[in-house]
Motif scaffolding. Structure first.
Motif, PDB file in Angstrom:
ATOM      1  N   UNK A 105       0.830  -1.213   0.000  1.00  7.99           N
ATOM      2  CA  UNK A 105       0.000   0.000   0.000  1.00  7.99           C
ATOM      3  C   UNK A 105       0.860   1.256   0.000  1.00  7.99           C
ATOM      4  N   UNK A 106       1.969   1.223   0.728  1.00  7.41           N
ATOM      5  CA  UNK A 106       2.837   2.404   0.784  1.00  7.41           C
ATOM      6  C   UNK A 106       3.484   2.672  -0.577  1.00  7.41           C
ATOM      7  N   UNK A 107       4.012   1.608  -1.193  1.00  4.24           N
ATOM      8  CA  UNK A 107       4.669   1.784  -2.500  1.00  4.24           C
ATOM      9  C   UNK A 107       3.634   2.200  -3.555  1.00  4.24           C
ATOM     10  N   UNK A 108       2.455   1.582  -3.513  1.00  6.68           N
ATOM     11  CA  UNK A 108       1.393   1.969  -4.459  1.00  6.68           C
ATOM     12  C   UNK A 108       1.006   3.423  -4.222  1.00  6.68           C
ATOM     13  N   UNK A 109       0.924   3.820  -2.956  1.00  5.76           N
ATOM     14  CA  UNK A 109       0.575   5.205  -2.625  1.00  5.76           C
ATOM     15  C   UNK A 109       1.604   6.190  -3.156  1.00  5.76           C
ATOM     16  N   UNK A 110       2.875   5.826  -3.052  1.00  2.00           N
ATOM     17  CA  UNK A 110       3.928   6.722  -3.554  1.00  2.00           C
ATOM     18  C   UNK A 110       3.850   6.847  -5.080  1.00  2.00           C
ATOM     19  N   UNK A 111       3.570   5.714  -5.745  1.00  2.00           N
ATOM     20  CA  UNK A 111       3.467   5.760  -7.214  1.00  2.00           C
ATOM     21  C   UNK A 111       2.259   6.603  -7.639  1.00  2.00           C
TER      22      UNK A 111
END
Lengths: 447, 235
Positions: A341-347
């Motif tokens: 979720x964090x990496x998707x949020x950053x993207x």
């Protein structure tokens, strides 16, 4: 880094003082999660079918020694439909007409007798409401599937019974006909008897030659009976399906829907927040004041990406918490959820800043975000085989250059262990970098 | 107003182009401690471009810029967060500017701008004049040696304008060098020790307001002299 902290604090304070935005950010995931949860708990994937069974409840199909239960028994139907028992044909028809049931099945009184007799076909009546072609097709397929399963069950029982007769002819044994037991010699024992009789005869005996013919025929008959038994087994299920997933997801439909809802919510919240907060810096004329010294353009963009990513993480975790009341989730994978979720949020955040940098103001940024995001979702969800080859390739190419599809893959991998997580994470990080660069180039024209 | 002493800010041959259009064509000028320099010219003359280059918001294509001490920047439109209070805005920019004693700087600016009693009010609820005072106060948070103001009196009524110029005049008296752009020509005559006249990115004049008036034989006021000057120079 301290500048980023002050800007984050400032943005959060502004967010908290915008009650409508905050309410939407909190209410959106909760409402979506509740809607999905209620939809799952209703079991909407099974159509309701009214069943009027005229066969008495204690009358069950029996083929040989095999007790097969009722015709179109509970298991065959309830695996596929939600059964609504009715007591008359009129009631069944009324249920369909009133929309309480999508279809009705009327099972005739002689269904068991005909199934046992093996001499005639039992005719089941299907009542459907064809006002909606999609529903009509759905009912046709579902009922056809249930009837096919029932036919398969009965034919297997008949074949098993016939195989027993074949085995009796081959190996011999006792058979009961109308209450009387009869002994059947069987081909193998006949073979043994004839071979023994042959040995007792003189070598040049004419009877011995005749017995040789009987022995050869018996041997041939035994071989063909073995083949016949295998042929009958194959005939009970001429085509057997062995499912193997070569691409795509193996998660159940409800779990996939939950992952989809999480990815979509994450995308809308994060992209809207990133693009809107960057556009707000221009609307408040603060951009030039910030970037002339206190914060670099890259630093400001990084802060927006971080803000949106963290907000997206909080919102989607809240959504997952609500969803867990309806869908079974593997909480021991929580650390993987956080990473995905964090990496998707950053993207998504980086994508949002790129949109915010292109847009002139906050409202244009929001409009642009919604205009771009919906087609991206559709592109990512187009299945193979429903559109032309080149169009499918195009949707895959489009999906690959935006973060939605890899985010959905990452969520599926993190939540359900569906595929490797590393690939989608690297894909998302690459896209985050690319969109961050695009945003940095676009804000060069800001003053 | 002082025109003697060493220059605190010196721009030499600044050039800037956007695509094929030249926004600044070799502009030079200087400003000394406590001096008020006005940059005037018709729309599209390059005033904002010059000030954003001086403020380090964008880089010139060529030319040199030297400044002794820090520079404060006040953009044309108030660059403030409407949802934050006056003191929260001041505190945020003081922290971002790495001001040593943030609370002291905030208190000083509230006192200097006369907004102590409005400190806890959200900026969105302030009048245009008060918003501009906060805007200027933010530019002064780091006690800069040079203050750059881009059309500071735009959208202010005459009374608010008067109070703003009193405020800016007091800063200059305390030694702050002020460079400002304006399209209200009388503000250059009344407040500036020297004026820089730009047109189409080119420096047409650099000197005192009186010297500008002397270059043209005009019977009217300073604005009349300015218009006559531009006409004389083909603008």
């Amino acid at each position: 880094m301290r500048s980023i902290r002050w800007l984050l604090t400032k943005d959060l304070r502004i967010l908290m003082r915008s009650p409508l935005t905050t309410a939407v950010l909190i209410a959106y995931p909760v409402v979506v999660a509740l809607l999905i949860g209620f939809a799952f708990s209703r079991g909407s994937d099974k159509p309701t079918v009214a069943v009027f069974n005229q066969v008495p409840a204690d009358e069950q199909v029996q083929i040989g020694n095999q007790k097969l239960g009722t015709v179109l028994g509970q298991r065959e139907l309830s695996d596929r439909v939600k059964v609504l028992k009715v007591s008359s044909r009129d009631e069944a028809e009324r249920k369909v007409r009133d929309g309480d049931a999508l279809a009705a099945l009327v099972i005739p009184r002689d269904a068991v007798a005909k199934a046992e007799s093996q001499l005639g076909q039992s005719q089941v009546e299907l009542l459907v409401n064809e006002e909606d072609p999609v529903k009509g097709r759905f009912v046709d397929d579902t009922i056809a599937s249930a009837v096919a399963a029932e036919n398969r069950r009965l034919s297997r029982a008949l074949i098993r019974e016939n195989l027993q007769y074949l085995q009796l002819l081959l190996k011999g044994g006792t058979v009961n006909v109308l209450g009387n037991d009869f002994t059947v010699l069987g081909l193998r024992r006949i073979g043994a008897i004839t071979r023994a009789a042959k040995r007792e005869l003189p070598r040049r005996s004419a009877v011995r030659r005749q017995l040789d013919q009987v022995i050869r025929f018996n041997s041939l008959a035994q071989q063909n009976f073995d083949l016949g038994a295998r042929a009958l087994t194959a005939a009970s299920e001429p085509i057997k399906v062995q499912k193997q997933i070569v691409s795509g997801t193996r998660v159940p439909l409800t779990s996939f829907a939950a992952a989809l809802a999480v990815a979509i919510s994450m995308m809308f919240v994060t992209v809207s927040l990133a693009s809107g907060s960057l556009a707000l810096e221009r609307a408040e004329n603060a951009f030039s004041r910030l970037v002339r010294g206190p914060v670099s353009r890259a630093g400001l963009l990084g802060e927006k990406v971080l803000l949106a990513g963290l907000a997206g993480l909080v919102v989607t975790l809240l959504m997952v918490l609500v969803l867990s009341g309806f869908v079974a989730l593997e909480w021991d994978r929580f650390h993987l959820w956080l990473v995905a979720l964090l990496v998707a949020g950053l993207a998504f955040g980086a994508f949002g800043t790129a949109l915010g940098a292109v847009a002139r103001d906050a409202s244009a940024a929001s409009l642009l975000a919604f205009t771009v995001l919906l087609p991206l979702v559709f592109c990512a969800l187009v299945p193979s085989g429903v559109v032309s080859h080149w169009l499918y390739d195009l949707t895959r190419a489009v999906s690959a250059v935006f973060p939605f599809k890899p985010a959905l893959d990452a969520v599926n991998a993190a939540f359900y262990g569906d595929g490797a997580l590393l690939g989608p994470l690297l894909h998302l990080l690459a896209l985050a970098g690319a969109f961050a660069i695009a945003a940095r180039v676009a804000v060069t024209r800001f003053q | 107003m002082r025109t003697d002493g060493p220059p605190l800010l010196q721009a030499v041959e600044l050039r800037k182009s956007y695509g094929g259009r030249e926004a600044l064509r070799g502009v030079s000028f200087e400003a000394r401690e406590g001096e008020l320099v006005a940059c005037i010219g018709p729309n599209g003359a390059g005033k904002t471009t010059l000030l954003t280059i001086l403020a380090n918001i964008q880089a010139p294509d060529s030319g040199t810029l030297s400044a002794a001490g820090t520079m404060g920047w006040v953009p044309q439109q108030p660059a403030l967060y409407g949802k934050l209070t006056v003191s929260e805005n001041l505190r945020l920019f003081a922290r971002l500017d790495r001001v040593e004693d943030v609370e002291e700087a905030v208190a000083r600016m509230l006192a200097q701008s006369g907004l102590e009693d409005r400190a806890d009010e959200q900026v969105a609820r302030l009048s245009g004049g008060n918003r501009q005072r906060v805007n200027v106060a933010i530019g002064l948070l780091g006690a800069p040696a040079v203050l750059l103001l881009d059309e500071p009196s735009t959208a202010l009524d005459p009374r608010q304008r008067e109070r703003l110029w009193e405020f800016i005049g007091a800063l200059a008296t305390q030694g702050t060098t002020v460079v400002y752009s304006t399209h209200v020509v009388s503000e250059a005559e009344r407040h500036a020790s020297r004026v820089l006249v730009l047109a189409d990115g080119e420096r047409l004049f650099w000197g005192t307001p009186a010297e500008l008036e002397e270059t043209v034989s005009s019977d009217g006021d300073f604005e009349g002299a300015f218009v006559a000057f531009l006409r004389q120079r083909g603008h």
